[in-house]
Scaffold this motif. Structure first.
Motif, short mmCIF file in Angstrom:
data_model
loop_
_atom_site.label_atom_id
_atom_site.label_comp_id
_atom_site.label_asym_id
_atom_site.label_seq_id
_atom_site.Cartn_x
_atom_site.Cartn_y
_atom_site.Cartn_z
N ARG A 129 0.96 -1.29 0.07
CA ARG A 129 -0.08 0.07 0.10
C ARG A 129 0.83 1.34 0.05
O ARG A 129 0.54 2.29 -0.72
N ASP A 136 -7.25 5.69 -1.24
CA ASP A 136 -8.03 4.74 -1.16
C ASP A 136 -8.46 3.98 -2.22
O ASP A 136 -8.73 2.63 -2.58
N THR A 137 -9.34 4.81 -2.95
CA THR A 137 -9.89 4.33 -4.22
C THR A 137 -9.00 3.76 -5.22
O THR A 137 -9.26 2.71 -5.83
N TRP A 166 -6.12 2.49 -4.67
CA TRP A 166 -5.39 1.06 -4.20
C TRP A 166 -6.77 0.05 -4.41
O TRP A 166 -6.20 -1.06 -4.84
N ALA A 167 -7.86 0.66 -4.23
CA ALA A 167 -8.81 -0.59 -4.14
C ALA A 167 -8.95 -1.14 -5.79
O ALA A 167 -9.11 -2.28 -6.13
N GLU A 220 -16.10 -3.01 -2.55
CA GLU A 220 -16.81 -1.97 -2.77
C GLU A 220 -18.24 -2.24 -3.53
O GLU A 220 -19.25 -1.60 -3.73
N ASP A 225 -7.20 11.14 1.27
CA ASP A 225 -7.16 9.90 1.80
C ASP A 225 -8.09 8.91 0.65
O ASP A 225 -7.92 7.95 0.55
N ASP A 226 -9.55 9.65 0.43
CA ASP A 226 -10.33 8.85 -0.34
C ASP A 226 -9.95 8.79 -1.57
O ASP A 226 -10.23 7.64 -2.30
N ASP A 248 0.93 4.28 -2.69
CA ASP A 248 0.60 5.70 -2.42
C ASP A 248 1.47 6.66 -3.12
O ASP A 248 1.55 7.74 -3.44
N GLY A 291 -12.55 10.81 -4.49
CA GLY A 291 -12.71 9.18 -4.97
C GLY A 291 -13.92 8.89 -5.47
O GLY A 291 -13.97 8.07 -6.54
#
Length: 337
Positions: free
Chosen positions: A260, A283-284, A286-287, A335, A279-280, A264, A316
């Protein structure tokens, strides 16, 4: 009246070329060209012979003899070492390619590559598609002199493999399989070269056997890099490639994904013009990347640059929209509703 004794003028020749009437040197025409190339490079870049001696790990006295055409044996191996150093110095700065992240995959592969070079045995690195193995190998080659990187083509034969290695060494390629092999042994023996085969699982069994024998006779390190299919090829005991397996000094577990933190860092550098990424967004990304450096760097980031920079700040939700409408990517399983 006596005739005065004739005083002979000393004969002056080109570097590495014996004057007429003197014993021939061990220098080939290709060696003469390499000497001229090295001397010109040093002059153009204002580098000293002592600098080259240190970089190439060749004693200063030996280096001076080789470049002064006074070396009594074949100078091919030493000249190739020097040219390898100059190639690395000329191609890029020591920092590496801008935007390249020396993350978890880079560190693991670097350990295997360096230790295999040091101990002159086999190393094996396997990883899932897209984790960045090939990119790491190219960075390593550019920053580390005396690294021979072969990008294996499907069913690569011994002749193609050895021709590729000889050409990277700036060496003449003799005809015939056996002569190619013996020339490689001659040039590589006693050096600190490392041979790296990327996508090694595509190599023919005969080429892999020649690579094993080359390692044994020239005493240089060899690293095989590929997908998990490479493990299935070499790992079985008493299998077809048991002699390769028995020579492996380092074989870490298969790399399944980037970390991760790696993802980033790649996103922050790749999307630097977007400013601080919330962060969102991270996070998106990474997903959707699912641990693949390739998906992140070759798909997501370019699409965001093309279609998202006009809607700053990034969010995101915007990343999801671009992933769906531009890249036709389904929502990540975690998700999906």
């Amino acid at each position: 009246m006596s005739t005065p004794a004739r005083v002979e003028e000393p004969q002056v020749g080109l570097p590495g070329v014996s004057p007429a009437g003197t014993a021939a040197t061990a220098y080939t025409p290709q060696d003469h060209e390499k000497v001229e190339t090295i001397l010109k490079w040093l002059d153009d870049h204002k580098k000293s012979r002592s600098w080259l001696s240190k970089k190439s790990s060749i004693p200063s006295g030996t280096l001076s003899q080789v470049l002064g055409a006074k070396y009594i044996s074949s100078p091919t191996r030493q000249l190739n070492q020097m040219l390898s150093v100059l190639q690395v110095e000329g191609e890029r700065l020591k920092d590496g390619t801008p935007g390249y992240i020396k993350g978890s995959v880079h560190k693991l592969m670097g350990v295997v590559l360096d230790r295999t070079r040091k101990h002159q045995n086999f190393g094996v690195i396997t990883g899932y598609v897209g984790v960045g193995k090939s990119r790491c190998l190219k960075e390593y080659r550019e920053l580390t002199p005396m690294t021979l990187l072969v990008e294996v083509s499907p069913n690569m034969t011994p002749g193609v493999l050895m021709t590729e290695l000889l050409e990277q060494l700036n060496n003449a390629v003799p005809p015939g399989l056996d002569r190619k092999f013996r020339e490689l042994v001659r040039v590589l023996k006693g050096t600190n070269y490392l041979i790296v085969a990327d996508e090694a699982e595509k190599m023919s069994s005969s080429a892999l056997e020649h690579l094993r024998r080359l390692r044994d006779m020239a005493q240089v390190g060899v690293v095989l890099v590929g997908t998990e299919k490479l493990t299935n090829l070499i790992k079985p005991q008493h299998g077809q490639f048991d002699q390769v397996r028995s020579r492996v000094g380092m074989w870490p577990e298969t790399i399944q994904r980037i970390s991760r933190d790696d993802a980033d860092d790649m996103a922050r550098i790749g999307l630097a013009e977007a400013g601080e990424l919330p962060d969102d967004v991270l996070d998106t990304l990474w997903a959707y990347a699912e641990g693949s450096a390739r998906v992140l760097n070759e798909n997501l980031i370019p699409a965001i640059k093309d279609y998202g920079m006009g809607s700053l700040p990034l969010s995101g939700a915007l990343i999801e929209k671009i992933a769906a409408k531009v890249l036709f990517m389904a929502k990540p399983r975690a998700e999906a509703k």
